[in-house]
Scaffold this motif. Structure first.
Motif, short mmCIF file in Angstrom:
data_model
loop_
_atom_site.label_atom_id
_atom_site.label_comp_id
_atom_site.label_asym_id
_atom_site.label_seq_id
_atom_site.Cartn_x
_atom_site.Cartn_y
_atom_site.Cartn_z
N GLU A 82 -4.89 1.18 10.52
CA GLU A 82 -4.41 0.39 9.39
C GLU A 82 -3.00 -0.12 9.64
OE1 GLU A 82 -6.38 -0.42 7.09
OE2 GLU A 82 -8.01 0.94 7.62
N VAL A 137 -4.64 -10.12 0.15
CA VAL A 137 -6.03 -10.52 0.41
C VAL A 137 -6.18 -10.98 1.85
CG1 VAL A 137 -7.82 -12.19 -0.14
CG2 VAL A 137 -6.54 -11.10 -1.99
N ASP A 174 -10.51 -6.58 7.88
CA ASP A 174 -11.83 -6.17 7.39
C ASP A 174 -11.76 -4.80 6.72
OD1 ASP A 174 -14.53 -6.48 6.85
OD2 ASP A 174 -15.18 -5.56 8.73
N SER A 175 -10.70 -4.61 5.94
CA SER A 175 -10.46 -3.34 5.27
C SER A 175 -9.61 -3.60 4.03
CB SER A 175 -9.73 -2.36 6.20
OG SER A 175 -9.27 -1.24 5.48
N TRP A 176 -9.90 -2.85 2.96
CA TRP A 176 -9.15 -3.01 1.71
C TRP A 176 -8.23 -1.82 1.47
CZ3 TRP A 176 -9.45 -7.71 -0.45
CH2 TRP A 176 -10.53 -8.51 -0.05
N TYR A 219 -0.23 -11.48 -4.27
CA TYR A 219 -1.61 -11.00 -4.27
C TYR A 219 -2.41 -11.66 -3.14
CZ TYR A 219 -6.16 -9.53 -6.06
OH TYR A 219 -7.40 -8.96 -6.19
N SER A 268 -6.25 -8.07 4.19
CA SER A 268 -7.51 -7.34 4.09
C SER A 268 -8.63 -8.08 4.82
CB SER A 268 -7.88 -7.14 2.62
OG SER A 268 -6.95 -6.30 1.98
N ASN A 298 -5.18 -1.46 2.37
CA ASN A 298 -3.82 -1.84 1.99
C ASN A 298 -3.68 -2.02 0.48
OD1 ASN A 298 -5.35 -4.37 2.26
ND2 ASN A 298 -3.41 -5.37 1.84
N PHE A 299 -4.80 -2.22 -0.23
CA PHE A 299 -4.72 -2.36 -1.69
C PHE A 299 -4.44 -1.01 -2.35
CE2 PHE A 299 -6.38 -6.55 -1.03
CZ PHE A 299 -6.00 -7.27 -2.15
N TYR A 300 -5.21 0.02 -1.98
CA TYR A 300 -4.93 1.31 -2.60
C TYR A 300 -3.89 2.10 -1.83
CZ TYR A 300 -8.75 2.83 0.58
OH TYR A 300 -9.57 3.05 1.67
#
Length: 277
Positions: A84, A203, A210-212, A199, A206, A214-216
């Protein structure tokens, strides 16, 4: 440590980040200029400014620590994986430094300019005291086992809480005065643009990774954008739809309104002539 897979997405990420930085940074100046021109801060809610200073100070601690500290970065990778990316960019740090400085200047203007009967509420002072007391206690807890990433999550939580709370006094004040005079709409329009770009930056990262995660992994940055945009829309509606300047100039705050405002953390004075940046 992860790297970018797409150069165009990397460039887009950087452009969005610095656009957010510029928009958010410039957004502080319309209110400062408005206060300077009027030599008055009547209409600007003092609770909003005090809570905003606490919010940006907490956000600066989070961003600078995660961006510059290799020890904290290692703890982040241990938790979320070395594949990450660190969810804090250089523009985040630069914005935080600038935000703390300009908010402090606005607070200084409150001290030196005409402010009528307005004052900071005891509730807001209490909220700020509890926030920093919590941070101090958590620091000594983290000190024992060097759990710095956990400590940063506390500062991140504080800044999220301040982001949610800080707008409410100003929204209520505008509603009870039926006016946005003294509160700069230029600030809000730029803040709205920065929130959307911020925001969008997350996006893009991410999509590239290919991973989300960084949002949580940086939920504070996500909520910062979403909450700011939500309240910006409310302010825009108040300014342009509910209380446009050409009508608000004819209105005067009544005694009953003042009593209601005192119950909602604000103490407005006589309405000054409309002037918005």
């Amino acid at each position: 440590m992860a790297s970018w897979n797409s150069n165009p997405l990397h460039v887009t990420y950087e452009l969005l980040g610095w656009f957010a930085f510029i928009s958010w940074s410039i957004s502080f100046y319309p209110q400062v200029i408005l206060n300077f021109r009027r030599k008055s801060v009547v209409g600007l809610n003092f609770d909003f400014v005090l809570l905003n200073l606490t919010k940006h100070s907490s956000y600066l601690i989070f961003n600078a620590s995660l961006y510059f500290s290799s020890a904290i970065q290692k703890q982040y990778f241990d938790k979320y994986g070395y594949q990450e990316m660190i969810p804090v960019a250089a523009n985040d740090v630069a914005f935080s430094i600038h935000a703390v400085l300009l908010t402090a200047i606005t607070l200084f203007q409150i001290v030196i300019y005409e402010r009528g009967s307005q004052k900071v509420s005891k509730i807001s002072i209490g909220i700020v005291f509890v926030a920093w007391l919590t941070a101090a206690i958590c620091f000594f807890i983290a000190l024992s086992d060097h759990s710095w990433l956990w400590l940063l999550s506390i500062f991140n939580s504080i800044q999220v809480a301040m982001t949610i709370v800080k707008y409410i006094p100003q929204v209520i004040m505008n509603f009870l005065r039926k006016s946005t005079d003294g509160f700069s709409i230029g600030n809000i329009l730029l803040d709205f643009s920065g929130g959307i770009a911020n925001y969008g930056q997350m996006v893009v990262q991410s999509v590239d990774q290919d991973s989300w995660v960084n949002f949580y992994g940086n939920i504070g940055k996500v909520l910062l954008s979403l909450v700011s945009v939500f309240f910006d829309i409310i302010f825009i509606i108040q300014h342009y739809v509910l209380y446009p300047a050409k009508r608000s100039s004819k209105l005067v705050t009544t005694t009953d309104d003042e009593d209601q405002i005192r119950e909602h953390l604000v103490r407005p004075s006589d309405v000054s002539p409309p002037e918005n940046v």
